[in-house]
Design an enzyme around this catalytic site. Structure first.
Site, PDB file in Angstrom:
ATOM      1  N   ASP A  19       0.857  -1.188   0.000  1.00 51.20           N
ATOM      2  CA  ASP A  19       0.000   0.000   0.000  1.00 51.20           C
ATOM      3  C   ASP A  19       0.893   1.237   0.000  1.00 51.20           C
ATOM      4  OD1 ASP A  19      -2.439   1.542   0.301  1.00 51.20           O
ATOM      5  OD2 ASP A  19      -1.818   1.902   2.365  1.00 51.20           O
ATOM      6  N   SER A  20       0.268   2.373  -0.250  1.00 49.12           N
ATOM      7  CA  SER A  20       1.001   3.636  -0.198  1.00 49.12           C
ATOM      8  C   SER A  20       1.454   3.959   1.227  1.00 49.12           C
ATOM      9  CB  SER A  20       0.102   4.756  -0.713  1.00 49.12           C
ATOM     10  OG  SER A  20      -1.103   4.782   0.016  1.00 49.12           O
ATOM     11  N   CYS A  82      -3.751  -1.054  -2.087  1.00 44.57           N
ATOM     12  CA  CYS A  82      -4.039   0.361  -2.322  1.00 44.57           C
ATOM     13  C   CYS A  82      -5.021   0.514  -3.489  1.00 44.57           C
ATOM     14  CB  CYS A  82      -2.723   1.057  -2.643  1.00 44.57           C
ATOM     15  SG  CYS A  82      -2.883   2.816  -2.941  1.00 44.57           S
ATOM     16  N   GLU A 162      -5.947   9.273   9.663  1.00 45.98           N
ATOM     17  CA  GLU A 162      -4.568   9.145  10.162  1.00 45.98           C
ATOM     18  C   GLU A 162      -4.342   9.989  11.409  1.00 45.98           C
ATOM     19  OE1 GLU A 162      -1.410   8.975   7.407  1.00 45.98           O
ATOM     20  OE2 GLU A 162      -2.436   7.444   6.223  1.00 45.98           O
ATOM     21  N   CYS A 194     -11.341   3.221  -0.690  1.00 46.63           N
ATOM     22  CA  CYS A 194     -10.031   3.715  -0.249  1.00 46.63           C
ATOM     23  C   CYS A 194      -9.674   2.925   1.010  1.00 46.63           C
ATOM     24  CB  CYS A 194     -10.129   5.207   0.061  1.00 46.63           C
ATOM     25  SG  CYS A 194      -8.647   5.876   0.831  1.00 46.63           S
ATOM     26  N   HIS A 196      -8.501   3.566   3.786  1.00 43.63           N
ATOM     27  CA  HIS A 196      -8.794   4.115   5.113  1.00 43.63           C
ATOM     28  C   HIS A 196     -10.276   4.081   5.478  1.00 43.63           C
ATOM     29  CE1 HIS A 196      -4.814   5.571   4.326  1.00 43.63           C
ATOM     30  NE2 HIS A 196      -4.728   6.200   5.475  1.00 43.63           N
TER      31      HIS A 196
HETATM   32  N1  DGL Z   1      -4.073   3.833   0.017  1.00 43.57           N
HETATM   33  C1  DGL Z   1      -4.729   4.873  -0.714  1.00 43.57           C
HETATM   34  C2  DGL Z   1      -5.954   4.295  -1.434  1.00 43.57           C
HETATM   35  O1  DGL Z   1      -6.498   3.291  -1.044  1.00 43.57           O
HETATM   36  C3  DGL Z   1      -5.136   6.036   0.178  1.00 43.57           C
HETATM   37  C4  DGL Z   1      -3.972   6.874   0.672  1.00 43.57           C
HETATM   38  C5  DGL Z   1      -3.221   7.551  -0.449  1.00 43.57           C
HETATM   39  O2  DGL Z   1      -3.735   8.499  -1.060  1.00 43.57           O
HETATM   40  O3  DGL Z   1      -2.113   7.104  -0.711  1.00 43.57           O
HETATM   41  O4  DGL Z   1      -6.384   4.857  -2.411  1.00 43.57           O
END
Ligand code: DGL
Length: 282
Positions: A19-20, A82, A162, A194, A196
Site C-alpha cells: 500500500d502507499s 491500495c 490518520e 479507499c 482508510h
Molecule cells: N491507500 C490509498 C488508497 O487506497 C489512500 C492513501 C493515499 O492516497 O495514498 O487509495
C-alpha cells in the site's frame, strides 16, 4: 500435505501485500482474519504517501519498485491493497509480477456491489486519482452494464483517519458534505473505495442509515484472495503452530515507529517492529 508449485513459491510462502502507507493494513487485517494460516510480508510506502494525489506515471513507477522488492521475499502472490495503485497501475504491477498471481481491491469490491444492489444505483467514494481513473466505473459496467454509478473524491478523509479523528463531529460533517450528492441520487450501495474508509465504517453506517449497503473492498479482497490461492494451488492448509515465529513482517520506506503504533491500533497481533528499506533502490 504441502503443495510444491513448479514455479518456485510453495503454499507456505508469504503473501506480499502493499500500500502507499498505513491504510493497506485494513486489507492485511482481513487476510489475517480470513486466512489465518497465511504468512504476510507487508510493505507501506510511508515516505511517498499519499498516492491519491499523484499522477499515474508516478504511481506506476512506485508500484514497479515495490513489486521488485516483494519479489525478493519469496512471495507466492501479491495483493495490491491500495485502491489508487490498483486503479492506476494494475497493468504495470501484473507485468512486473510475471508468474506471480496478483489481485487488486477494485474488482472484488465491484463484484460485491453489483451482486448487492437492487436499484442499480451505486456510489463510489475514493481518492482523487482513483475517481479520475474511472477504474470502479469500468469494473462495475463490465459486470452490470445497466448500472448507474455516482462517484465522489473524498480527499479529506485520509488525513482525518490518520489523525485518529474517527469518532469526531468534524469528521461527521466532512463525511456528510461528501455523501450528500450521492444520497440525493438515491444510491442503495456505497463502495468504500479507499484503504482508510473501512475504519470509518461505523460512522458511515450511523450517518447513512441501514438502507444503504456498504461494500468494504478490503474484506472482499481477502475472500477473492482465497479463491485465487486455491486456483493456483497455493492455499496454505497447514494449521499454524502457536510456537512458530511471528508470521507477519512489515517493511516501510520511512520512520517505522509511527507505522508500528498505527498497526498495533488496528491489527489483531502485536507488531513489535517494522523494518525501513530504501525502496527507490529497487
Ligand atoms: N491507500 C490509498 C488508497 O487506497 C489512500 C492513501 C493515499 O492516497 O495514498 O487509495
Amino acid at each position: 500435505m504441502e503443495i510444491i508449485n513448479e514455479h518456485g513459491p510453495r503454499s507456505s510462502s508469504p503473501i506480499g501485500v502493499f500500500d502507499s502507507g498505513l491504510g493497506g493494513l485494513t486489507v492485511a487485517r482481513e487476510i489475517m482474519r480470513n486466512l489465518p494460516s497465511e504468512k504476510i510480508v507487508y510493505f507501506g510506502d510511508t515516505a511517498r504517501v499519499p498516492y491519491g494525489s499523484k499522477s499515474k506515471q508516478t504511481v506506476e513507477r512506485y508500484s514497479r519498485q515495490i513489486v521488485r522488492f516483494l519479489k525478493t521475499q519469496d512471495i507466492k502472490a501479491i495483493v495490491t491493497a491500495c485502491n489508487t495503485a490498483t486503479a492506476t497501475a494494475f497493468d504495470v504491477i501484473r507485468e512486473e509480477a510475471g508468474d506471480i498471481p496478483v489481485i487488486g481491491v477494485i474488482e472484488p469490491g465491484a463484484v460485491t456491489a453489483c451482486n448487492g444492489t437492487k436499484n442499480g444505483r451505486i456510489g463510489v467514494i475514493a481518492t482523487r486519482a482513483t475517481i479520475s481513473s474511472k477504474a470502479y466505473e469500468k469494473a462495475i459496467l463490465g459486470i452490470r452494464p445497466d448500472a448507474d454509478i455516482f462517484a465522489e473524491a473524498c480527499p479529506l478523509l485520509v488525513p482525518l483517519v490518520e489523525e485518529g479523528w474517527i469518532r469526531d463531529e468534524v469528521t461527521d460533517t466532512v463525511i456528510m458534505r461528501y455523501l450528500e450528492p450521492l444520497l440525493q441520487k438515491k444510491i442503495d450501495t456505497l463502495i468504500l473505495g479507499c484503504t482508510h474508509y473501512p475504519l470509518l465504517r461505523s460512522e458511515f453506517r450511523r450517518l447513512v442509515g441501514e438502507e444503504i449497503r456498504l461494500v468494504n473492498p478490503a474484506y472482499e479482497t481477502a475472500r477473492s484472495l482465497k479463491e485465487l490461492l486455491k486456483k493456483n494451488e497455493l492455499l496454505n492448509t497447514m494449521a499454524r503452530n502457536p510456537d512458530d515465529p511471528m508470521p507477519y513482517r512489515f517493511f516501510v520506506s520511512d520512520e517505522p515507529e509511527r507505522f508500528a503504533e498505527f498497526a498495533n491500533s488496528i491489527l489483531p497481533v502485536d507488531v513489535r517492529k517494522a523494518e525501513r528499506i530504501a525502496i527507490e533502490n529497487y
